[in-house]
Design an enzyme around this catalytic site. Structure first.
Site, PDB file in Angstrom:
ATOM      1  N   GLU A  70       7.199 -33.525  -0.376  1.00  0.00           N
ATOM      2  CA  GLU A  70       5.993 -33.086  -1.205  1.00  0.00           C
ATOM      3  C   GLU A  70       6.164 -32.218  -2.425  1.00  0.00           C
ATOM      4  O   GLU A  70       7.358 -32.047  -2.571  1.00  0.00           O
ATOM      5  CB  GLU A  70       5.326 -32.318  -0.221  1.00  0.00           C
ATOM      6  CG  GLU A  70       4.634 -32.965   1.117  1.00  0.00           C
ATOM      7  CD  GLU A  70       3.383 -33.395   0.901  1.00  0.00           C
ATOM      8  OE1 GLU A  70       3.273 -34.615  -0.052  1.00  0.00           O
ATOM      9  OE2 GLU A  70       2.333 -32.633   1.100  1.00  0.00           O
ATOM     10  N   SER A 118       0.074  -1.359  -6.258  1.00  0.00           N
ATOM     11  CA  SER A 118       0.259  -2.151  -7.126  1.00  0.00           C
ATOM     12  C   SER A 118       0.846  -2.010  -8.422  1.00  0.00           C
ATOM     13  O   SER A 118       0.721  -0.903  -9.012  1.00  0.00           O
ATOM     14  CB  SER A 118      -1.247  -2.944  -7.521  1.00  0.00           C
ATOM     15  OG  SER A 118      -1.889  -3.253  -6.231  1.00  0.00           O
ATOM     16  N   HIS A 174       0.858  -1.397  -0.034  1.00  0.00           N
ATOM     17  CA  HIS A 174      -0.007  -0.049   0.290  1.00  0.00           C
ATOM     18  C   HIS A 174       0.763   1.284   0.005  1.00  0.00           C
ATOM     19  O   HIS A 174       0.420   2.202  -0.437  1.00  0.00           O
ATOM     20  CB  HIS A 174      -1.014   0.058   1.223  1.00  0.00           C
ATOM     21  CG  HIS A 174      -2.256  -0.909   0.912  1.00  0.00           C
ATOM     22  ND1 HIS A 174      -3.284  -0.827   1.271  1.00  0.00           N
ATOM     23  CD2 HIS A 174      -2.030  -2.037   0.489  1.00  0.00           C
ATOM     24  CE1 HIS A 174      -4.006  -1.802   0.806  1.00  0.00           C
ATOM     25  NE2 HIS A 174      -3.594  -2.749   0.356  1.00  0.00           N
ATOM     26  N   LYS A 182     -14.315  -8.364  -7.916  1.00  0.00           N
ATOM     27  CA  LYS A 182     -13.404  -9.404  -8.848  1.00  0.00           C
ATOM     28  C   LYS A 182     -12.805 -10.371  -8.074  1.00  0.00           C
ATOM     29  O   LYS A 182     -12.699 -11.430  -8.360  1.00  0.00           O
ATOM     30  CB  LYS A 182     -12.244  -8.349  -9.487  1.00  0.00           C
ATOM     31  CG  LYS A 182     -11.603  -9.216 -10.918  1.00  0.00           C
ATOM     32  CD  LYS A 182     -11.010  -8.244 -11.726  1.00  0.00           C
ATOM     33  CE  LYS A 182     -10.172  -9.078 -12.724  1.00  0.00           C
ATOM     34  NZ  LYS A 182      -9.403  -8.018 -13.551  1.00  0.00           N
ATOM     35  N   ASP A 183     -12.188  -9.964  -6.639  1.00  0.00           N
ATOM     36  CA  ASP A 183     -11.406 -11.010  -5.910  1.00  0.00           C
ATOM     37  C   ASP A 183     -12.541 -12.026  -5.541  1.00  0.00           C
ATOM     38  O   ASP A 183     -12.182 -13.329  -5.277  1.00  0.00           O
ATOM     39  CB  ASP A 183     -11.039 -10.401  -4.490  1.00  0.00           C
ATOM     40  CG  ASP A 183      -9.384  -9.776  -5.032  1.00  0.00           C
ATOM     41  OD1 ASP A 183      -8.995  -9.900  -6.206  1.00  0.00           O
ATOM     42  OD2 ASP A 183      -9.054  -8.968  -4.327  1.00  0.00           O
TER      43      ASP A 183
END
Lengths: 412, 252
Positions: free
Chosen positions: A285, A217, A213, A241-242
């Protein structure tokens, strides 16, 4: 954050004393976000969601689990059979770990493609890598807890890697084990650390978001925001959208949980740990396999361990290794190809890491390891020789232009 | 939307390509089990027959420590039948008022009583080999139910050049080909009370079904809950998508 006015008097009263509502308003509602983020930008919030799911399911598992080498295996089966919806908790947690890595790997490769690690986002990138390292440690220790054959032998192999370090190696291993072999003290400390580390991850995620922040972005064009016409408020545009992304992700995640819960697991881990019987092949894994392949490609044990750790450490220097000023691969014709080769190479490494070593797989592994490390000097060179395509003037300009051009088809 | 599809495909590739790890061994024939697929559920009658096979054949050598007699109510045994099944075994209990341990018949709340008191006793009675616990067998081997079926029906004459040591049997499914377990199933090894013909294959399928149940007792609930959850999520996600389109419409 000052001067925020709320209609509700109670909220205003609280906010004047503790500005949580101002902070929320500032960083989750009005927060100006580039208007052109694509769906690859969904994976950051998805990773946050998975972390919360992991901490919650893990908390309830811990209430029913016994961290003792004589009880651990049976207590996990007790969770599966006798605890109400215990099977759901455990399968959420086990598959959640794999989902976490899938989401984070996509998130990292998105950063690589769009140059999100470049100035001014270096610290943001570092914090992300720290989260990734903590995740690797947490997942490794979590996999030991069911105390099955693969838990035990995976723990033995991985902890033994530290013995490669000269002088201090054996002391480190003894410290990790809490004794002279993987045993009850190992299980106990791994459980304690497995409970602790997710909260450290949570703290670093918080810093990651603070850094995000601060620098804001990146975006698919990789150019800076020039003004308000380039951004839209986070809410409602990116919240919805998320949410849509979360819906799709949950269908994939729960598809595994309900219909193929052991897809990512090893059958051997349903056999209780037995120090006297070694499984035919010990595989870590899936999310460690590329690094496991690098480890096995180097004939010398110490060099192999250093190469394995180096493969991650080198990522911290990426902002300075990459000499190109252009962020997004969209405008870097050569880097774009190199990126896809690097990604494909990671899959090759992952595949090789899961194969029993023979002449062919070791040879392929060595080539792929060379390609992995060759990527970084090449990245430096590319910035010097590559002629980037012209950058758009602003985010809003090409967005609006592309929209008008693609209008008839884009409705789909 | 295209980008988004790409991302889903990428995620799917990551998911499918990486964990398919190395597992050699003979090819297993895939059987048509009733619980396979999203709509798959156990056939309770088959589980009941499978339990009969376990009780009459397997349990002579193989323990099943994670199962309790009470669990058998799920596969359709009545309370009395469960009490009978438990009561034919003795378990140690105590100490009593005199401070002594004593034997008593098992109760429905007890876990399945193991045929041997410890590993050494099991080995000495079985020519040095340890019959593994069967509770999780269907999840603990690559191929799961198909592998167990392959073992049960994989006995036969060894191919030329393959020597089978004394006290071992040739089994084409078992890694290495030599197995210590004598052929456990054969035609009419058990007689079913529900009229099913007890062929070798039928018996093998029934016991595999029971073993899959003991490994995944939650499967029926898991599948039916999964369908509801995914159905709900599908509608919810479709609504999110519609809302997303609507909210973003004014930007374009």
């Amino acid at each position: 954050m000052s001067g925020q006015k709320f209609d509700n008097k109670v909220i205003q009263w609280v906010d004047d004393r503790l500005p949580i509502f101002s902070i929320l308003q500032h960083s989750a509602v009005e927060y100006p976000t580039p208007r052109n983020l694509n769906y690859w930008w969904n994976f950051g919030s998805l990773a946050g969601l998975v972390l919360v799911i992991m901490i919650l399911s893990g908390l309830f598992l811990a209430m029913n689990y016994a961290a003792n080498s004589a009880l651990a295996f049976t207590s996990v089966e007790h969770i599966m059979r006798d605890v109400n919806y215990g099977w759901l908790l455990r399968y959420l947690h086990a598959n959640g770990a794999s989902m976490f890595f899938i989401v984070v790997y996509i998130h990292i490769f998105r950063g690589l493609y769009y140059g999100s690690y470049k100035a001014p986002r270096e610290v943001l990138w570092w914090l992300g890598l720290v989260i990734y390292l903590l995740m690797m440690a947490t997942a490794f220790m979590g996999y030991v807890l069911p105390w099955g054959q693969m838990s035990f032998w995976g723990a033995t192999v991985i902890t033994n890697l530290f013995s490669a370090f000269p002088v201090v190696g054996d002391y480190i291993v003894t410290l990790l084990w809490g004794g002279f072999s993987v045993d009850n003290p190992t299980l106990n400390r791994f459980f304690a650390l497995h409970f602790l580390l997710p909260f450290l991850i949570f703290a670093v995620v918080f810093l990651h978001v603070v850094a995000l922040h601060t620098v804001k972005s990146n975006n698919p064009l990789g150019i800076d925001v020039k003004g308000p016409q380039d951004t839209i408020p986070f809410h409602p545009y990116y919240t919805i959208k998320d949410l849509f992304g979360i819906g799709v992700f949950m269908m994939v995640f729960l598809g595994f949980v309900f219909f193929a819960p052991n897809f990512f697991g090893e059958p051997d881990n349903y056999i209780p740990a037995n120090p006297m019987v070694t499984p035919a092949h010990i595989v870590p894994e899936w999310y460690y396999l590329p690094f496991y392949a690098i480890l096995r490609s180097v004939p010398d044990k110490l060099m192999g361990v250093l190469a394995m750790f180096g493969a991650i450490i080198v990522l911290f220097f990426l902002p300075w290794i990459d000499s190109s000023k252009v962020r997004s691969a969209k405008f870097r014709p050569l880097y774009k190809q190199v990126f896809w080769i690097f990604l494909a190479n990671t899959f090759v490494l992952g595949y090789i890491g899961g194969q029993p070593p023979d002449d062919t797989t070791v040879m392929i592994g060595r080539i792929a390891t060379a390609v992995y490390f060759g990527f970084f000097p090449l990245l430096w060179l590319l910035g010097k020789i590559e002629k980037p395509r012209p950058l758009p003037l602003s985010i809003s300009a090409p967005v609006l232009k592309a929209k008008t051009a693609a209008q008839p088809m884009e409705k789909a | 939307m295209r980008k988004f599809l790409l991302s889903t495909v990428a995620a799917a590739i990551v998911a499918v390509a990486t964990p398919a790890l190395a597992h050699e061994g003979p090819k297993l024939e895939k059987q048509d089990w009733s619980w396979i697929g999203v709509f798959g559920q156990y056939d309770k009658a088959q589980l009941k027959r499978g339990f009969q096979v376990y009780r009459e054949v397997c349990s002579n050598c193989h323990s099943m420590r994670l199962m309790a007699y009470r669990n058998l109510s799920y596969i359709g045994l009545t309370e009395d039948e469960i009490k009978d099944a438990a009561g034919e075994k003795q378990v140690q209990d105590g100490p009593n008022d005199q401070g002594e341990m004593f034997m008593r018949p098992a109760r429905p709340s007890d876990h399945f009583v193991s045929p041997f008191p410890n590993e050494q006793a099991a080995r000495v009675a079985n020519n040095g080999a340890l019959p593994p616990d069967l509770s999780l067998m269907a999840k603990a081997r690559v191929g799961g139910p198909d592998y167990i079926y392959g073992i049960l029906t994989g006995y036969g004459d060894a191919p030329a050049g393959h020597t089978v040591p004394d006290g071992m049997y040739y089994n084409k499914t078992f890694p290495g080909g030599n197995i210590a377990m004598p052929p456990p199933v054969d035609d009419d090894r058990v007689s079913y009370t529900d009229g099913t013909k007890a062929t070798k294959e039928q018996i093998a399928k029934d016991i595999v079904a029971f073993l899959n149940y003991t490994a995944e007792p939650e499967l029926d609930v898991r599948h039916s809950m999964g369908l509801k959850v995914l159905g709900f999520l599908f509608v919810l996600t479709a609504m999110f998508y519609a809302l997303k389109r609507r909210i973003w419409a004014d930007l374009h």
